[in-house]
Motif scaffolding. Structure first.
Motif: not given
Length: 68
Positions: A22, A62-63, A66
């Motif tokens: 990931k 990436e946060e 998400e």
């Protein structure tokens, strides 16, 4: 050094290959490995800070992915 790939290549020079599966976890582990290299005085402060800033930027990206 401008990208996550560049940070990966830096770590690779020291035999460190990170793949957890990931991307956000990979970035977090790269940050730990980078810090260890700096604390062991294997990389200079300028290299460390550039790489760390790239990892911080990529982690934020990436946060935000998400969250959606």
């Amino acid at each position: 050094m401008n990208s996550l790939y560049d940070v990966q290549q830096l770590l690779k020079r020291f035999g460190i290959i990170v793949y957890v599966g990931k991307r956000i976890y990979d970035i977090e582990l790269m940050n730990i490995e980078l810090k260890d290299l700096f604390e062991a005085r294997l990389i200079d402060q300028n290299t460390y800070l550039k790489a760390r800033n790239i990892l911080i930027r990529e982690h934020r990206i990436e946060e935000s992915r998400e969250d959606h």
